[in-house]
Design an enzyme around this catalytic site. Sequence first.
Site, mmCIF file in Angstrom:
data_model
loop_
_atom_site.group_PDB
_atom_site.id
_atom_site.type_symbol
_atom_site.label_atom_id
_atom_site.label_comp_id
_atom_site.label_asym_id
_atom_site.label_seq_id
_atom_site.Cartn_x
_atom_site.Cartn_y
_atom_site.Cartn_z
ATOM 1 N N THR A 1 0.792 -1.230 0.000
ATOM 2 C CA THR A 1 0.000 0.000 0.000
ATOM 3 C C THR A 1 0.834 1.295 0.000
ATOM 4 O O THR A 1 2.024 1.294 0.255
ATOM 5 C CB THR A 1 -0.986 0.002 1.176
ATOM 6 O OG1 THR A 1 -1.657 -1.250 1.203
ATOM 7 C CG2 THR A 1 -2.010 1.067 1.075
ATOM 8 N N ASP B 1 -6.903 -10.639 0.963
ATOM 9 C CA ASP B 1 -7.352 -9.930 2.165
ATOM 10 C C ASP B 1 -8.611 -10.566 2.753
ATOM 11 O O ASP B 1 -9.004 -10.242 3.872
ATOM 12 C CB ASP B 1 -7.642 -8.464 1.850
ATOM 13 C CG ASP B 1 -6.406 -7.587 1.986
ATOM 14 O OD1 ASP B 1 -5.330 -8.120 2.270
ATOM 15 O OD2 ASP B 1 -6.534 -6.361 1.789
#
Length: 583
Positions: free
Chosen positions: A402, A443
Amino acid sequence: MQIRRFLLAAVAVLGVGGGAYAQTTSQLAPAPEAATGRSVRDHGVSTRYMAAAANPLATEAGREMLRAGGSAVDAAIAVQLVLNLVEPQSSGIGGGAFMVHWDEARRTLTTLDGRETAPAAAAPDRFMGADGKPMKFYDAVVGGRSVGVPGTPRLLAEAHKRWGKLPWPQLFEPAIRLAENGFAVSPRLSGLLGQEKFLSANPAARALFYDADGKPLAVGTTLKNPAFAQTLRTLAEKGVEAYYAGPIAEDIVATVKGHPTNPGDMTLADLASYAVKEREPVCGAYRAYRICGMGPPSSGAVAVQQMLGVLETRDMGRLKPGPEAAHWFAEAGRLAFADRNLYLGDPGFVSVPVEGLIDPAYVRSRAALASPDRSMGTAKPGEPPMRKTLLLGPSDGVEHGTSHISIVDAQLNAVSMTTTIEDGFGSRLMTKGGFLLNNELTDFNFAPVADGKPVANRVEPGKRPRSSMAPTIVFDAFGRLYAVTGSPGGSQIINFVGKTLVGLLDWKLDPQVAVDLPNMGSRNGPTELEAGTEAEAWKPALEAKGHEVKLLEMTSGIQAIVLTPSGFVGGADSRREGVAIGD
């Protein structure tokens, strides 16, 4: 150590827990040259506007748009496109993002969900092996199985439609220039390529990131990406629909399905049907401030609110960074993560009791479980009000990767956007269009059932995986824009952002000092302290309170901008390569 020197210098100048920000930026911060080796320009002081991102080239692209009269959204789009090029391991148009936007003139806060979705063919047992056990993480990640339908391109287009000022094609110009002319490979990119084990197996990625001998590109090597330049030109000229249908979409689907050992099942219909969702912001009070962020499917704002609610029962302003503060921070994290792991998921598929989870009375009841003298070890989830009957099992899930972007424009419009392709280099699949695809579906919880009950974050068709991304905007007691912040870092994002908010709001630290504070916290397991920082010295005192302490590498990438009476002061995490700049 760099972080330690900067912190001690700031403590000496500001006084930890001191009063409000000084009226002038010269009083606000220690001399950044002496503390960090950065120039004043890199340190982040400006009077007109400010951009903060994880790479100087990307941040410069944002400032170019702001100088041209662009909005915060215009700048954020230019930053994202350049990040895709210069920081490809972290984010890009092959991934997803969450955006929190403040419109100063209209006094409105909007949150947009550009999270990736599971293909229509996805089943709950997607990441279960033939032996009935969850797959090993990288067995699931590498290949098409882990790729979710990307949302970032449509999010950028939707934001531009609502708040953009400059022409759409102009926002692509910095990234196209760099892709065609080349840029110097940064130390971080070269270093991560050197550690990477899977990327070189992809022919397109190997041709781009490795030399003729198969070695990763050295620092300073000029890297050109003409394929990505062509993709950008197509999107600039034809608009975002050229991503979700036509040759680019066909290439994405072929790349996902074409992995030799771990293919995925994304279709053109999955891409064509992707939609950005506007979500209700999650806002709550912390002392005199109002903290706002992204709601589910992100768990970030809910967990941050819960942590701050616990910390609000303590006089954090009296405490300086040290073992006592770390104790309360870890206990708050345990309570927040216990609830997060049970209740949070895609609100289109599970009922998430957001209002109950951040209800002040409920959070105070949770805070009462924490002792000043002893760690609770592992917290159990609570029973928040306003929840419907839930028969769910707890889940953990794994997150990595990220990047984060913070922007405030000349009209005081603000963007806080956290953007990701999940793991470093995502699924390790690069399209012919020169961009990497995400591995966001990992995720989801790999096991769809826990304790005989379905988990909220299990795989389902069209579902968005739970996230910990926490793009955050802070308002002062008068409702004025005060700060913009956020961080990458997987599930540690929640602690990274919480730490920064305590540094800014309780300890009144300069943004650069706040983002560079040692990272700490708990995700309802061990108490985690950042290795190589002064936090290591806190370990004995925490162990004396019963904490199981682990020293970890905690490479946050926090960006923070604070509005002061004399302008903007920004900070970009020294653990990465970013800067905060303006004019």
